[in-house]
Design an enzyme around this catalytic site. Structure first.
Site, PDB file in Angstrom:
ATOM      1  CG  ASN A   9      24.026 -21.467 -59.100  1.00  0.00           C
ATOM      2  OD1 ASN A   9      24.133 -21.652 -60.196  1.00  0.00           O
ATOM      3  ND2 ASN A   9      23.660 -21.937 -58.028  1.00  0.00           N
ATOM      4  CD  GLU A  97      17.756 -21.494 -56.873  1.00  0.00           C
ATOM      5  OE1 GLU A  97      18.435 -21.851 -57.675  1.00  0.00           O
ATOM      6  OE2 GLU A  97      18.072 -20.608 -56.269  1.00  0.00           O
TER       7      GLU A  97
HETATM    8  P1  13P Z   1      21.642 -15.259 -54.437  1.00  0.00           P
HETATM    9  O1  13P Z   1      23.452 -14.728 -54.428  1.00  0.00           O
HETATM   10  O2  13P Z   1      21.078 -14.706 -55.793  1.00  0.00           O
HETATM   11  O3  13P Z   1      21.087 -14.973 -53.407  1.00  0.00           O
HETATM   12  O4  13P Z   1      21.705 -16.890 -54.956  1.00  0.00           O
HETATM   13  C1  13P Z   1      22.608 -17.562 -53.933  1.00  0.00           C
HETATM   14  C2  13P Z   1      22.683 -18.836 -54.455  1.00  0.00           C
HETATM   15  O5  13P Z   1      21.632 -19.564 -54.481  1.00  0.00           O
HETATM   16  C3  13P Z   1      24.029 -19.570 -55.038  1.00  0.00           C
HETATM   17  O6  13P Z   1      24.027 -20.852 -55.388  1.00  0.00           O
END
Ligand code: 13P
Length: 250
Positions: A9, A97
């Site tokens: 992502n 998010e």
């Molecule tokens: P990180 O791997 O940067 O912690 O992000 C995880 C995430 O939100 C993937 O959708």
């Protein structure tokens, strides 16, 4: 029996040129993979370019979010029809998010999931508790509730096109990953929830990814857990070498 799914992502990172460069590096470094699926979810602006580039390759293309209507006066929104048009086969919905920064609740997330499935997209449904919720001993209750609400009106036949991603909010982008034991325990709880909503066979067939600070140096341990069927990777998906190492977990 569950094919692992490793997904990147990219969030709000990379121009079109940077996206093309990363995908070309992934394609050339990937080798022959048959026992796992690989997916990239770039920003909307790069989807069209990557759609052509990824055609007939082992890497699938997904969006990070989708709106629930097909078309109309919805400024700034992108529909499932549009995602299919540029070559997406997946979309994420309910990322923390989206829930926190954009204020999306379970009902909207469920509408998005149905719209995507209705247009033949596969869906990664994200769930996860915040630090405060975990400290208050509410993690399992919150996550179970998000799974139940996300899957409202989903038929057993549709389940094959859904992947759940457990992403504890406190582990996202913090470097503070869940221990493999804590992650495994929540994945088992999610599978138990699926058993009670559907049945044991269906629950065993569903893939549950872990996300939150997955890195080359912790992926092997996480993937060794019986109920962890893949990873949803943020920061470490932005560089070819680290993402390729995660894809090649052992
Ligand atoms: P990180 O791997 O940067 O912690 O992000 C995880 C995430 O939100 C993937 O959708």
């Amino acid at each position: 029996m569950r094919t692992p799914l490793i997904a990147g992502n990219w969030k709000m990172h990379k121009t079109v040129a940077e996206s093309v460069e990363l995908v070309e590096a992934l394609l050339s470094g990937l080798g022959n993979i048959t026992d796992r699926e690989v997916l990239v979810c770039p920003p909307y602006t790069a989807l069209h370019a990557l759609g052509s580039l990824l055609q007939d390759t082992p890497i699938d293309l997904g969006a990070q979010d989708v709106f629930y209507e097909d078309q109309g006066a919805y400024t700034g929104a992108i529909s499932s029809v549009m995602l299919r048009d540029v070559g997406c086969t997946y979309t994420i919905v309910g990322h923390s998010e989206r829930r926190q920064v954009f204020g999306e609740g379970d009902e909207i997330i469920n509408r998005k999931l149905h719209a995507a499935l209705g247009h033949g997209l596969r869906v990664i449904l994200c769930v996860g508790e915040t630090k405060d919720q975990r400290d208050a001993g509410m993690a399992e209750k919150i996550v179970t509730g998000q799974v139940q609400a996300g899957l409202v009106q989903v038929t057993p036949a549709q389940l094959a096109n859904i992947v759940i991603a457990y992403e504890p909010v406190w582990a996202i982008g913090t470097g503070d990953t869940a221990t493999s034991a804590d992650a495994q325990s929540m994945h088992a709880t999610i599978r138990q929830t699926l058993t009670s909503l559907y049945d044991e066979v269906q629950a065993q067939q569903m893939r549950i990814q872990y996300g939150g600070s997955v890195k080359p140096d912790n992926v092997d341990e996480l993937m060794s857990q019986p109920d962890i069927d893949g990873a949803l990777v943020g920061g470490a998906a932005l560089k070819a070498d680290s993402f390729l190492r995660i894809v090649q977990f052992r």
